[in-house]
Scaffold this motif. Structure first.
Motif, PDB file in Angstrom:
ATOM      1  N   UNK A 118     -33.820 -42.170  63.351  1.00 57.41           N
ATOM      2  CA  UNK A 118     -34.009 -43.327  62.989  1.00 57.41           C
ATOM      3  C   UNK A 118     -32.868 -43.511  61.980  1.00 57.41           C
ATOM      4  N   UNK A 119     -31.153 -42.947  62.841  1.00 55.81           N
ATOM      5  CA  UNK A 119     -30.105 -43.809  62.402  1.00 55.81           C
ATOM      6  C   UNK A 119     -29.857 -43.386  60.461  1.00 55.81           C
ATOM      7  N   UNK A 120     -29.780 -41.359  60.380  1.00 62.25           N
ATOM      8  CA  UNK A 120     -29.783 -40.880  59.389  1.00 62.25           C
ATOM      9  C   UNK A 120     -29.408 -39.913  59.317  1.00 62.25           C
ATOM     10  N   UNK A 121     -28.010 -39.320  59.556  1.00 61.93           N
ATOM     11  CA  UNK A 121     -27.410 -38.411  60.390  1.00 61.93           C
ATOM     12  C   UNK A 121     -26.469 -37.030  59.527  1.00 61.93           C
ATOM     13  N   UNK A 122     -26.908 -36.202  59.811  1.00 59.23           N
ATOM     14  CA  UNK A 122     -26.553 -34.861  58.730  1.00 59.23           C
ATOM     15  C   UNK A 122     -25.703 -34.472  58.995  1.00 59.23           C
ATOM     16  N   UNK A 123     -24.618 -33.478  57.814  1.00 61.54           N
ATOM     17  CA  UNK A 123     -24.059 -32.707  58.043  1.00 61.54           C
ATOM     18  C   UNK A 123     -23.764 -31.271  58.677  1.00 61.54           C
ATOM     19  N   UNK A 124     -24.414 -31.048  59.809  1.00 60.76           N
ATOM     20  CA  UNK A 124     -23.805 -29.576  60.125  1.00 60.76           C
ATOM     21  C   UNK A 124     -23.101 -28.704  60.713  1.00 60.76           C
ATOM     22  N   UNK A 125     -23.418 -26.982  60.430  1.00 56.46           N
ATOM     23  CA  UNK A 125     -22.487 -26.492  60.790  1.00 56.46           C
ATOM     24  C   UNK A 125     -22.680 -25.234  61.242  1.00 56.46           C
ATOM     25  N   UNK A 126     -22.580 -25.261  62.666  1.00 56.21           N
ATOM     26  CA  UNK A 126     -22.870 -23.911  63.526  1.00 56.21           C
ATOM     27  C   UNK A 126     -22.495 -23.271  63.484  1.00 56.21           C
ATOM     28  N   UNK A 127     -23.442 -21.602  63.448  1.00 57.29           N
ATOM     29  CA  UNK A 127     -21.904 -20.469  63.704  1.00 57.29           C
ATOM     30  C   UNK A 127     -22.669 -19.317  64.118  1.00 57.29           C
ATOM     31  N   UNK A 128     -23.304 -18.658  65.535  1.00 51.22           N
ATOM     32  CA  UNK A 128     -23.670 -18.091  65.876  1.00 51.22           C
ATOM     33  C   UNK A 128     -25.179 -18.574  65.490  1.00 51.22           C
TER      34      UNK A 128
ATOM     35  N   UNK B 227     -30.621 -22.819  57.882  1.00 52.20           N
ATOM     36  CA  UNK B 227     -31.544 -21.994  59.041  1.00 52.20           C
ATOM     37  C   UNK B 227     -31.264 -20.435  59.740  1.00 52.20           C
ATOM     38  N   UNK B 228     -32.269 -19.443  60.570  1.00 53.43           N
ATOM     39  CA  UNK B 228     -31.687 -18.418  61.168  1.00 53.43           C
ATOM     40  C   UNK B 228     -32.545 -18.843  62.036  1.00 53.43           C
ATOM     41  N   UNK B 229     -32.065 -18.086  63.053  1.00 54.35           N
ATOM     42  CA  UNK B 229     -32.828 -18.049  64.759  1.00 54.35           C
ATOM     43  C   UNK B 229     -32.817 -16.772  65.092  1.00 54.35           C
ATOM     44  N   UNK B 230     -33.183 -17.129  66.320  1.00 55.65           N
ATOM     45  CA  UNK B 230     -33.094 -15.593  66.965  1.00 55.65           C
ATOM     46  C   UNK B 230     -31.867 -15.188  68.072  1.00 55.65           C
ATOM     47  N   UNK B 231     -31.709 -16.045  68.662  1.00 60.31           N
ATOM     48  CA  UNK B 231     -30.522 -17.057  69.134  1.00 60.31           C
ATOM     49  C   UNK B 231     -29.697 -17.254  68.912  1.00 60.31           C
ATOM     50  N   UNK B 232     -28.339 -17.579  69.902  1.00 60.19           N
ATOM     51  CA  UNK B 232     -27.232 -19.132  70.012  1.00 60.19           C
ATOM     52  C   UNK B 232     -28.158 -20.513  70.642  1.00 60.19           C
ATOM     53  N   UNK B 233     -28.513 -19.750  71.992  1.00 58.67           N
ATOM     54  CA  UNK B 233     -28.968 -20.845  72.535  1.00 58.67           C
ATOM     55  C   UNK B 233     -30.121 -21.362  71.800  1.00 58.67           C
ATOM     56  N   UNK B 234     -31.183 -20.823  70.939  1.00 61.61           N
ATOM     57  CA  UNK B 234     -32.270 -21.266  70.282  1.00 61.61           C
ATOM     58  C   UNK B 234     -31.759 -22.388  69.360  1.00 61.61           C
TER      59      UNK B 234
END
Length: 284
Positions: free
Chosen positions: A234-244, A212-219
């Motif tokens: 729902x107790x089903x956790x993803x693996x996610x990586x945030x870069x900017x 996913x791509x957002x307009x700002x880091x805060x978003x």
């Protein structure tokens, strides 16, 4: 962290050596494994870099393929009989300097026989080797690293130190056809195989992945916080990586060995719906 030097012949086991280096990087971090083609920068003195890496290493992995012992030069002489051969000298250095030298047999390589080796390499036959089958590569590599951890040759991996949710999922894994049919081709979600840390080390898993791509880091952070409330419920956790402003999400069901289930499909659809609603709100 233990420094590991990978010794190999490109024409014999180059592909397997690169796989070992990649698997090591996933489990322990790329900075602690040395492989010449990956670790030496263009313009660097190759000889000096090899010698420096050998001095720093605690472990020398001797990757031995089916042609390792027979590889010869343009005059038909075996390379391992040549005092100037780098692969020979990498192993000799390890043996002479109290490094942990580990023969790793790949691609169906036969057991080493003492009579077939030059005197400088005969000690290899006294060291317990390990065999990795191409057919069962993820399993064999996992067992290999775990064996070295039990012997305290390598420290416990990051995955073994991570906290994991209790195993209580009884979901049924989806077949490849069910997984493909459950995903909208235009949604941006893709199915891929990857190595992920688990309590016992690393494991090959099927993941549903999207960026996913957002307009700002805060978003982006706000979106993650909003989604976290539903994910915790729902107790089903993803693996996610945030870069900017980028968020890469990977979904799988760890409790059943890293397979895809309808839980992953439902969470993917929820995240898409939330992203659409969130994007409309942020643009208003």
């Amino acid at each position: 962290m233990t420094k590991v030097f990978i010794s190999y012949r490109r024409q014999d086991s180059g592909t397997a050596a690169r796989q070992i280096a990649a698997d090591f990087g996933v489990r322990y971090g790329e900075g602690d494994v040395f492989m010449d083609t990956d670790s030496i920068r263009v313009g660097s003195d190759w000889t000096q870099e090899i010698e420096k890496a050998l001095r720093a290493a605690s472990v020398v992995l001797a990757i031995i393929g089916p042609k390792w012992i027979h590889t010869h030069d343009e005059y038909g002489r075996r390379r391992i009989d040549n005092d100037a051969d780098w692969v020979r000298n990498e192993i000799v250095h390890g043996l002479a300097n109290n490094k942990q030298v580990i023969p790793l047999l790949v691609q169906g390589a036969p057991q080493l026989e003492e009579d077939a080796l030059p005197d400088a390499l005969k000690p290899l036959c006294k060291i317990q080797n390990y065999e990795i089958s191409q057919k069962y590569w993820p399993r064999d590599v996992k067992f290999f690293f775990e064996e070295l951890e039990r012997a305290k040759v390598l420290p416990r991996s990051l995955g073994s130190q991570m906290a994991h949710p209790p195993k209580r999922d009884i979901s049924v894994p989806l077949s490849d056809e069910e997984s493909s049919n459950s995903i909208d081709p235009g949604s941006g979600w893709t199915i891929r195989k990857s190595m992920r840390p688990v309590e016992t080390g690393t494991q090959l898993m099927n993941e549903l992945t999207k960026a996913y791509v957002f307009q700002t880091f805060e978003d982006c952070i706000h979106f993650m916080n909003t989604a976290a409330r539903h994910i915790s419920f729902i107790d089903h956790h993803p693996r996610w990586e945030n870069v900017w402003v980028n968020l890469i999400v990977s979904l799988t069901s760890l409790d059943i060995g890293g397979e895809l289930t309808y839980k992953d499909i439902r969470l993917a659809k929820y995240l898409d719906e939330l992203f659409i609603a969130y994007k409309k709100k942020s643009e208003a």
